[in-house]
Design a protein around this motif. Structure first.
Motif, short mmCIF file in Angstrom:
data_model
loop_
_atom_site.label_atom_id
_atom_site.label_comp_id
_atom_site.label_asym_id
_atom_site.label_seq_id
_atom_site.Cartn_x
_atom_site.Cartn_y
_atom_site.Cartn_z
N MET A 275 34.07 45.15 45.14
CA MET A 275 34.32 43.87 44.51
C MET A 275 35.83 43.75 44.29
N LYS A 276 36.50 43.17 45.32
CA LYS A 276 37.95 43.03 45.17
C LYS A 276 38.48 41.67 45.61
N PHE A 277 37.67 40.89 46.31
CA PHE A 277 38.04 39.52 46.67
C PHE A 277 36.94 38.61 46.13
N ILE A 278 37.21 38.00 44.99
CA ILE A 278 36.17 37.37 44.18
C ILE A 278 36.47 35.89 43.97
N ASN A 279 35.44 35.07 44.10
CA ASN A 279 35.54 33.64 43.83
C ASN A 279 34.60 33.30 42.68
N ILE A 280 35.13 32.63 41.66
CA ILE A 280 34.33 32.19 40.52
C ILE A 280 34.04 30.72 40.71
N ILE A 281 32.75 30.36 40.69
CA ILE A 281 32.35 28.97 40.87
C ILE A 281 31.51 28.52 39.69
N GLY A 282 31.39 27.21 39.54
CA GLY A 282 30.57 26.61 38.48
C GLY A 282 31.07 25.21 38.21
N THR A 283 30.26 24.46 37.53
CA THR A 283 30.62 23.08 37.22
C THR A 283 31.71 23.07 36.16
N THR A 284 32.46 21.98 36.12
CA THR A 284 33.51 21.84 35.12
C THR A 284 32.96 22.10 33.72
N GLY A 285 33.73 22.81 32.92
CA GLY A 285 33.31 23.14 31.56
C GLY A 285 32.59 24.47 31.45
N SER A 286 32.33 25.13 32.57
CA SER A 286 31.58 26.39 32.52
C SER A 286 32.43 27.57 32.08
N GLY A 287 33.74 27.42 32.12
CA GLY A 287 34.62 28.52 31.70
C GLY A 287 35.13 29.36 32.85
N LYS A 288 35.21 28.77 34.03
CA LYS A 288 35.65 29.51 35.23
C LYS A 288 37.03 30.13 35.04
N SER A 289 37.98 29.36 34.55
CA SER A 289 39.36 29.86 34.43
C SER A 289 39.44 31.03 33.45
N THR A 290 38.80 30.90 32.31
CA THR A 290 38.83 31.96 31.31
C THR A 290 38.16 33.22 31.85
N PHE A 291 36.99 33.04 32.45
CA PHE A 291 36.26 34.17 33.02
C PHE A 291 37.09 34.84 34.12
N ALA A 292 37.70 34.03 34.98
CA ALA A 292 38.50 34.57 36.09
C ALA A 292 39.68 35.39 35.57
N ARG A 293 40.37 34.88 34.56
CA ARG A 293 41.50 35.63 33.99
C ARG A 293 41.05 36.97 33.44
N LYS A 294 39.94 36.97 32.70
CA LYS A 294 39.43 38.22 32.12
C LYS A 294 39.01 39.20 33.21
N LEU A 295 38.31 38.69 34.22
CA LEU A 295 37.86 39.55 35.31
C LEU A 295 39.05 40.12 36.09
N ALA A 296 40.03 39.27 36.39
CA ALA A 296 41.21 39.73 37.12
C ALA A 296 41.94 40.82 36.34
N GLN A 297 42.04 40.64 35.04
CA GLN A 297 42.71 41.63 34.21
C GLN A 297 41.93 42.96 34.22
N LYS A 298 40.63 42.89 34.06
CA LYS A 298 39.81 44.11 34.04
C LYS A 298 39.84 44.84 35.38
N ARG A 299 39.83 44.09 36.47
CA ARG A 299 39.82 44.70 37.80
C ARG A 299 41.22 44.94 38.35
N GLN A 300 42.22 44.51 37.62
CA GLN A 300 43.62 44.62 38.03
C GLN A 300 43.85 43.91 39.37
N LEU A 301 43.39 42.67 39.42
CA LEU A 301 43.51 41.83 40.60
C LEU A 301 44.36 40.61 40.28
N GLN A 302 44.85 39.94 41.30
CA GLN A 302 45.64 38.72 41.13
C GLN A 302 44.72 37.55 40.78
N ASP A 303 45.07 36.80 39.76
CA ASP A 303 44.32 35.61 39.35
C ASP A 303 44.95 34.39 40.03
N ILE A 304 44.14 33.66 40.80
CA ILE A 304 44.61 32.46 41.50
C ILE A 304 43.78 31.28 41.02
#
Length: 185
Positions: free
Chosen positions: A1-30
């Motif tokens: 799990m190193k190239f990850i796409n977070i999807i969901g409808t607006t308001g689901s928290g994609k950006s927040t979840f992506a930042r946390k996941l990127a930080q935990k996995r030490q990956l770039q957040d885009i």
């Protein structure tokens, strides 16, 4: 799990979840919205958007977490993604989160993304371009589309993870704390 796409409808928290996941996995957040939106709510032309997206992906050979999915970006992202995480929350939860977020942003007037001057404003919220109208229209379509895409043979190289509640999402992130990020998941 190193190239990850977070999807969901607006308001689901994609950006927040992506930042946390990127930080935990030490990956770039885009964040795709940061790449797409120019000043004054103008969208980047496809060529410019794809160039920015490609540059962001290439600048992260160790891995990335891309938050969001636009139809025009599916091929570019999913051809390289090994994991797609769908934040598939209820309509009422997404609407509540969207309302809370949008009202706070409209009152604070903080820029929404690093690369543009865009801010939430009351005029847009009450217009035909309203994020609320968009959610009403897209929520059922997105659920059908994402479920179908998960079954599409073209995307069978991707591990799909469907999280149906914020509690599941928190537990997922918590479980990653014990994972050695240098090993392939």
């Amino acid at each position: 799990m190193k190239f990850i796409n977070i999807i969901g409808t607006t308001g689901s928290g994609k950006s927040t979840f992506a930042r946390k996941l990127a930080q935990k996995r030490q990956l770039q957040d885009i964040e795709l919205d940061n790449l797409l939106w120019l000043d004054d709510w103008q969208e980047s032309a496809d060529e410019a958007f794809f160039c920015k997206l490609k540059s962001g992906m290439e600048a992260a050979p160790a891995g990335w977490v891309i938050d969001n999915l636009y139809t025009r970006s599916i091929e570019m992202i999913w051809s390289q993604a090994d994991t797609v995480i769908w934040l598939d929350y209820s309509f009422s939860l997404n609407l509540y989160r969207l309302t809370k977020r949008t009202l706070w942003r409209a009152m604070s007037q903080k820029p929404l993304w690093e690369n543009s001057n865009n801010r939430e404003n009351w005029k847009i919220m009450l217009s035909r371009k309203s994020i609320f109208l968009w959610m009403l229209q897209k929520y059922p379509q997105n659920k059908q589309r994402y479920a179908a895409m998960m079954q599409d043979p073209e995307y069978q190289h991707i591990q799909f993870i469907r999280l149906t509640s914020p509690k599941q999402a928190q537990e997922f992130l918590k479980r990653l704390s014990g994972v050695n990020c240098n090993k392939k998941a």
